[in-house]
Design a protein around this motif. Structure first.
Motif, PDB file in Angstrom:
ATOM      1  N   LYS A 193       8.100  -3.990   2.352  1.00  0.00           N
ATOM      2  CA  LYS A 193       6.666  -3.744   2.555  1.00  0.00           C
ATOM      3  C   LYS A 193       6.420  -3.075   3.911  1.00  0.00           C
ATOM      4  O   LYS A 193       5.681  -2.094   4.017  1.00  0.00           O
TER       5      LYS A 193
ATOM      6  N   LYS B 122       0.863  -1.192   0.000  1.00  0.00           N
ATOM      7  CA  LYS B 122       0.000   0.000   0.000  1.00  0.00           C
ATOM      8  C   LYS B 122       0.888   1.226   0.000  1.00  0.00           C
ATOM      9  O   LYS B 122       1.137   1.850   1.050  1.00  0.00           O
TER      10      LYS B 122
ATOM     11  N   GLU C  80       4.773   0.525   4.755  1.00  0.00           N
ATOM     12  CA  GLU C  80       3.436   0.529   5.347  1.00  0.00           C
ATOM     13  C   GLU C  80       3.441   0.871   6.833  1.00  0.00           C
ATOM     14  O   GLU C  80       2.452   1.385   7.357  1.00  0.00           O
TER      15      GLU C  80
ATOM     16  N   ASP D 286       0.304  -9.317   0.532  1.00  0.00           N
ATOM     17  CA  ASP D 286      -0.308  -8.316  -0.361  1.00  0.00           C
ATOM     18  C   ASP D 286      -1.679  -7.932   0.184  1.00  0.00           C
ATOM     19  O   ASP D 286      -2.037  -8.318   1.304  1.00  0.00           O
ATOM     20  N   HIS D 287      -2.457  -7.211  -0.633  1.00  0.00           N
ATOM     21  CA  HIS D 287      -3.768  -6.727  -0.188  1.00  0.00           C
ATOM     22  C   HIS D 287      -4.857  -7.196  -1.146  1.00  0.00           C
ATOM     23  O   HIS D 287      -5.774  -6.450  -1.454  1.00  0.00           O
TER      24      HIS D 287
ATOM     25  N   ASN E 163      -5.655  -1.558  -5.427  1.00  0.00           N
ATOM     26  CA  ASN E 163      -5.484  -0.833  -4.163  1.00  0.00           C
ATOM     27  C   ASN E 163      -4.070  -0.978  -3.611  1.00  0.00           C
ATOM     28  O   ASN E 163      -3.853  -0.852  -2.416  1.00  0.00           O
ATOM     29  N   GLN E 164      -3.135  -1.297  -4.497  1.00  0.00           N
ATOM     30  CA  GLN E 164      -1.763  -1.527  -4.040  1.00  0.00           C
ATOM     31  C   GLN E 164      -0.812  -1.429  -5.243  1.00  0.00           C
ATOM     32  O   GLN E 164      -1.249  -1.355  -6.386  1.00  0.00           O
TER      33      GLN E 164
END
Lengths: 146, 146
Positions: free
Chosen positions: A126, A11, A130, B144-145, A93-94
């Motif tokens: 990551k 994200k 984040e 991940d998302h 969304n990422q």
């Protein structure tokens, strides 16, 4: 030839991720705290872990999309001739980070070790983006007791 | 054909690790909490994540040394024909788990995703043995998302 592949989804914007892949300060937030030399194509980045470690020649940069390196220097031997790529792809969304460490001579035990370790460092990337803090060496997650 | 390779070193005996690779109770401690069918060669293990997931046919077992599975069933499609191996090797102060997920048709994005996810689950296996509690689904680390 054997290859290591990974993918994480972060994200964060491609711009934010690219910064952490292309500058000394950025790389030091997730891989190792001892990094120097990152810059334009032709730069040689020196990654050090307790004083030793690999060098990489920056071979290709497409801002916010692609980072490519080629092994340079003399250690570790099995990395000779190998190439590394980070490919950034915006998803819903990422941002997906597609990672490849290619041109290994064979799928050795050392390659298997590096594959697991790359996953750990990509998750550190990551986390750095984040949560604000990654786990670069010497705070990296240990995958064995060597 | 493309392959995923990983290696972790665990402070546990091959007997302890083999138990976590060859029984429903053992597998549920590090991969997913919904597992059934583990047993002798010929067994079909059903791994479920929110009700869906892959099946594996147990193709080879050498107690405390080797576990081999072959994909069985219909999902996910890209796993069709792939084979999984856990090879246990005693080292000085640890047991190495050499992992291979072989016979992928190509190094797809899904393979890259699975490579990272396998690393997460192998570290969960390590944690289950060394700390008493792993991180099986649904408590697994998210990469991940999606």
């Amino acid at each position: 030839m054997a290859e290591i592949h990974h993918q994480v989804g972060i994200k964060a914007s491609p711009e934010q991720i690219y910064q952490l892949l292309s500058t000394d300060l950025g790389l030091s937030q997730w891989w190792t705290n001892d990094i120097s030399g990152a810059g334009e194509v032709g730069s040689i980045i020196q990654f050090r872990f307790n004083g030793a470690g690999p060098d990489f020649l920056v071979t290709n940069l497409i801002p916010n999309k692609l980072v490519q390196w080629k092994h340079s220097g003399n250690m570790p031997d099995e990395w000779m001739g190998t190439e590394i790529e980070f490919h950034l792809v915006v998803s819903k969304n990422q941002t997906l980070v597609r990672f490849k460490h290619a041109r290994w001579q064979e799928p050795s035990d050392f390659m298997a070790h590096c594959s697991t370790k790359w996953a750990v460092f990509l998750l550190s990337l990551k986390e750095a983006l984040e949560c604000g803090t990654g786990k670069p060496f010497p705070n990296d997650i240990q995958i064995d007791h060597s």
